[in-house]
Design a protein around this motif. Structure first.
Motif, short mmCIF file in Angstrom:
data_model
loop_
_atom_site.label_atom_id
_atom_site.label_comp_id
_atom_site.label_asym_id
_atom_site.label_seq_id
_atom_site.Cartn_x
_atom_site.Cartn_y
_atom_site.Cartn_z
N ASP A 507 0.95 -0.96 0.13
CA ASP A 507 0.00 -0.01 -0.03
C ASP A 507 0.92 1.17 0.07
OD1 ASP A 507 -1.76 2.26 1.37
OD2 ASP A 507 -3.19 0.65 0.99
N VAL A 508 0.86 1.92 -1.05
CA VAL A 508 1.69 3.30 -1.22
C VAL A 508 1.31 4.12 0.04
CG1 VAL A 508 1.93 5.18 -2.51
CG2 VAL A 508 1.39 3.11 -3.56
N MET A 509 0.31 4.40 0.60
CA MET A 509 -0.04 5.33 1.61
C MET A 509 0.73 4.81 2.87
SD MET A 509 -1.11 7.96 2.63
CE MET A 509 -2.18 8.75 1.33
N ASP A 510 0.80 3.57 3.04
CA ASP A 510 1.65 3.03 4.26
C ASP A 510 3.00 3.43 4.06
OD1 ASP A 510 -0.48 1.83 5.46
OD2 ASP A 510 -0.05 -0.25 4.65
N ILE A 511 3.48 3.36 3.01
CA ILE A 511 5.14 3.92 2.96
C ILE A 511 5.04 5.29 3.24
CG2 ILE A 511 6.88 4.13 1.03
CD1 ILE A 511 6.86 1.39 1.87
N PHE A 512 4.10 5.95 2.60
CA PHE A 512 4.24 7.63 3.07
C PHE A 512 4.13 7.93 4.41
CE2 PHE A 512 2.44 9.27 -1.42
CZ PHE A 512 3.60 8.71 -2.03
N ARG A 513 3.24 7.12 5.22
CA ARG A 513 3.48 7.23 6.41
C ARG A 513 4.42 6.95 7.32
NH1 ARG A 513 -1.94 4.78 5.73
NH2 ARG A 513 -3.75 6.28 5.75
N GLN A 514 5.24 5.99 6.71
CA GLN A 514 6.58 5.51 7.41
C GLN A 514 7.46 6.65 7.27
OE1 GLN A 514 7.69 1.55 6.71
NE2 GLN A 514 5.69 0.90 6.03
N ILE A 515 7.66 7.27 5.81
CA ILE A 515 8.42 8.21 5.93
C ILE A 515 8.29 9.35 6.64
CG2 ILE A 515 9.06 10.00 3.88
CD1 ILE A 515 10.12 7.42 3.11
N HIS A 516 6.81 9.72 6.83
CA HIS A 516 6.81 11.02 7.62
C HIS A 516 7.14 10.69 9.12
CE1 HIS A 516 3.80 12.46 10.58
NE2 HIS A 516 4.10 13.52 10.29
N GLY A 517 6.97 9.32 9.41
CA GLY A 517 7.29 9.17 10.69
C GLY A 517 8.73 9.22 11.26
N ILE A 518 9.52 9.04 9.95
CA ILE A 518 11.05 8.97 10.17
C ILE A 518 11.49 10.52 10.40
CG2 ILE A 518 13.22 8.68 8.74
CD1 ILE A 518 11.88 6.34 7.71
N TYR A 519 10.81 11.44 9.70
CA TYR A 519 11.38 12.55 9.44
C TYR A 519 10.63 13.83 10.22
CZ TYR A 519 14.51 11.12 5.85
OH TYR A 519 15.57 10.43 5.29
N ILE A 520 9.35 13.21 10.96
CA ILE A 520 8.76 14.34 11.63
C ILE A 520 9.45 15.41 12.44
CG2 ILE A 520 8.12 12.93 13.58
CD1 ILE A 520 5.48 14.04 13.62
N LYS A 521 10.58 14.82 13.25
CA LYS A 521 11.20 15.77 14.36
C LYS A 521 12.00 16.68 13.21
CE LYS A 521 14.81 15.60 17.85
NZ LYS A 521 15.62 14.90 18.41
N ARG A 522 12.73 16.32 12.21
CA ARG A 522 13.32 17.47 11.68
C ARG A 522 12.48 18.45 10.66
NH1 ARG A 522 17.17 14.99 7.04
NH2 ARG A 522 17.64 17.28 6.85
N LEU A 523 11.01 17.84 10.36
CA LEU A 523 10.17 18.64 9.89
C LEU A 523 9.66 19.76 10.68
CD1 LEU A 523 7.88 15.93 7.91
CD2 LEU A 523 9.28 17.85 6.76
N GLU A 524 9.73 19.36 12.14
CA GLU A 524 9.10 20.45 13.19
C GLU A 524 10.34 21.41 13.29
OE1 GLU A 524 8.09 17.83 16.10
OE2 GLU A 524 5.93 17.31 15.17
#
Length: 673
Positions: A507-524
């Motif tokens: 599922d493509v959206m599952d991959i997207f969510r994992q990417i977000h989880g990895i970089y959420i701290k740097r994004l903030e």
């Protein structure tokens, strides 16, 4: 709603064809009987069993089994609303029955063939098929088939709202069935006549017919017919606006049909209950039954009821100001309507008819051709012997020449391969030297810094309030170093071992969510927004771990070159031209000049670039992306304008087994700045 008679007009003649074994043909016959038994309750099972019967009939050359299998496939397709496919299956069955001179089966299938034409509104063609069925039934004394075809004639006029004509044909069909001692169809025919009187607003006559239908069904203990008659009475009282009686009959029908497992009639009942509650202004109950109808219709792919339930839900939810859900159901309504009545269906219908006519002409021509071939066989045999002798001599001569050419070609290819490998080895050696120099400096520096900080802390030379500042100052440099080491390890693995991709559906959206989880701290930390755009339910067919590596490097790069309040978008959408999925990483960061883009496309050595907060970059990630995309039969495309941002995109295969819903949503990740 009309009640469709799709009964077998006579018991199948299970004789074996000349080339088929008795045991195998008996298995085919059992499969076809089971397929037919499920046509109303479980049309998917009808099609699955029909395909098994068809495959086995093909393998043992059992043409009678093929006729019945194609007919069952046509019935199943019709029940699922796949009208063009139903016509194609019926025509294939008719073609074989014609070749086998099986007039009974041909007449029966001609009567079945009229039904999808009626559903598509092609009434002239439906009447043509029914007239052919009646002619065959009269010629070969097949009264049951004639009764079935006359009933379907009534349905044509019923759909055309020619009530009096429809009643005449229904009554004639009823008379024929009863004269043959077959009362099993009578309850349904009486119900259809009742519908016509209800349409004429003759409520008293309609009630009498519905009561007759119910009494006959109860006498025969036909629970499907009982459920049908009960909900017909419910519809009658709904027209009278006698809500209590209407609901009473509908709920009795519901209990009866639930005990049978019948799906199609149960869908009609849920649709009627939703309509009744809506007319009573009981909106919550109307929504509940509409949702039940929609969900069951989706499971069974019943397009008519998907269309009806979705339209009603869209209207009610819009009035309740639930606009997002209303829009969803309106889209479902449009999709089902397009599938039922689109121009594509009619074009497919024309193509099916033309294909059937072409095959018929082709069969006639093949028969003539076979007769001519038999007369020419002797001459061809003598000519063939002479030609083969000459060909053997010619082949031996040509083979000798080709062997010499192949040897020369192999030698030339070997030399070219050696030269290419030499160039690749030189390029790889230069890359490794540059990489070693870069890593020696950029890995040693942060480790030395950490060592100095630890020594200062150990010796008590740094006040406690300064320790946190020193560690925070060096944390970003360590993050960059860790990312470098991860990419370096992947690069080393790539060069030391042959890479085998593990292809699977994900599922493509599952991959997207994992990417977000990895970089959420740097994004903030950098105050960057991350958006994810993806077709809901979209599934790709690739190595999920490799896709994670590619997207992680591209997103890491985008974060590096974005400023506060910039935006990064992860997007995946189906390319209609090649049916592959296009992945895009889009940022509104600092962008790149044309010269930098050209350097990226031709880079053969790691190059260090600094981000907007002085983050380090080495170019290894980009090389990894290109390497893995090459293994996945894809390539990385880059578009950028300095000061406006960049777009990195690539394509991967789409999973053909997963279900795809055209409902693209733009999602902002919760809790993100």
């Amino acid at each position: 709603m009309l009640i469709v008679l799709n009964f077998s007009c006579f018991s199948p003649d299970h004789k074996s064809d000349a080339d088929a074994g008795l045991q195998d043909t008996a298995l085919v016959n059992r499969l076809n009987l089971k397929a037919y038994a499920h046509w109303s309750s479980f049309p998917d099972s009808t099609m699955i069993l029909g395909r098994r019967a068809l495959a086995l009939s093909d393998s043992i050359r059992y043409r009678t089994g093929k006729i019945d299998a194609f007919r069952n496939l046509g019935i199943g397709a019709y029940e699922k609303g796949m009208y063009s496919e139903a016509i194609a299956y019926y025509n294939q069955a008719i073609s074989i029955a014609t070749e086998e001179d099986d007039h009974g089966r041909k007449a029966k299938i001609l009567s079945n063939l009229a039904m999808p034409y009626i559903a598509l509104g092609v009434h002239t063609e439906a009447l043509k098929q029914l007239n052919l069925a009646i002619e065959l039934a009269d010629s070969y004394h097949l009264p049951l088939i004639k009764a079935h075809a006359i009933h379907n004639m009534g349905m044509v006029y019923h759909y055309q709202h020619k009530d009096d004509n429809a009643i005449l044909y229904y009554r004639e069909s009823l008379r024929l069935y009863e004269s043959l001692g077959d009362s099993s169809r009578s309850t349904f025919i009486l119900g259809n006549i009742g519908h016509l009187y209800l349409h004429k607003n003759d409520l008293q006559h309609a009630k009498e017919l519905y009561d007759q239908s119910l009494n006959l069904a109860e006498k025969n203990k036909n629970y499907k017919a009982i459920g049908n008659a009960l909900q017909s009475l419910g519809s009658l009282y709904m027209e009278k606006k006698d809500w209590d009686h209407a609901l009473s009959y509908y709920l009795k029908a519901k209990a009866t049909l639930e005990s049978t497992g019948e799906q199609t009639e149960y869908l009609r009942l849920l649709d009627n209950l939703a309509t009744c509650y809506l007319r009573m202004d009981h909106v919550d109950a109307a929504i509940r039954y509409s949702e039940l109808c929609y969900e069951l219709a989706k499971q069974n792919k019943q397009l008519y009821y998907i269309q009806s339930a979705a339209n009603r839900l869209g209207t009610m939810l819009e009035k309740n100001q639930e606009l997002s859900r209303a829009i969803f159901f309106y889209k479902e309504y449009k999709s089902a309507s397009d599938s039922l009545y689109s121009a594509d269906n009619k074009e497919q219908l024309v193509r099916n008819e033309e294909e059937f006519k072409f095959k018929k002409q082709q069969n006639e021509l093949e028969s003539l051709y076979r007769a001519k071939v038999l007369r020419r066989n002797y001459i061809l045999l003598v000519a063939t012997v002479l030609i083969v002798s000459l060909l053997v001599i010619a082949v031996l001569l040509v083979k000798n020449v080709k062997d010499k050419r192949k040897a020369n070609e192999a030698l030339r290819n070997t030399n070219e391969f050696i030269e290419e490998q030499h160039a690749l080895l030189e390029e790889s050696d230069n890359f490794k030297k540059s990489l070693l120099a870069l890593v020696t400096h950029d890995v040693r520096a942060p480790i030395n810094n950490l060592n100095r900080i630890l020594m200062l802390i150990r010796d008590g030379l740094v006040p406690p309030e300064e320790i946190k500042k020193l560690l925070s100052y060096n944390s970003e440099e360590f993050d960059s170093t860790i990312n470098l080491i991860e990419n370096l390890l992947l690069w080393v693995n790539q060069h030391l071992h042959a890479s085998d991709l593990v292809i699977s559906e994900f599922d493509v959206m599952d991959i997207f969510r994992q990417i977000h989880g990895i970089y959420i701290k740097r994004l903030e930390e950098k105050k960057i927004k991350l958006l994810m755009e993806c077709d809901e339910g979209l599934k790709a067919l690739a190595d999920a771990e490799v896709v994670m590596i590619i997207l992680r490097n591209l997103v890491d790069n985008a974060i590096k070159f974005c400023k506060p309040d910039n935006q990064i978008t992860l997007r995946a959408a189906v390319n209609d031209q090649n049916n592959r999925i296009t992945f895009s990483v889009i940022d509104t960061g600092v962008g790149m000049s044309r010269q930098v883009q050209e350097n990226l496309s031709t880079v053969t050595e790691p190059v260090s670039h600094r981000g907007t907060k002085n983050e380090k970059g080495y170019g290894i990630g980009l090389q990894l992306c290109r390497y893995y995309l090459g293994l996945s039969h894809s390539e990385l495309l880059i578009e950028s304008r300095q000061g406006q941002g960049s777009i990195f995109r690539f394509e991967l295969d789409r999973s053909t087994d997963g279900r795809h819903i055209q409902d693209i949503r733009s999602l902002r990740v919760p809790g993100q700045m």
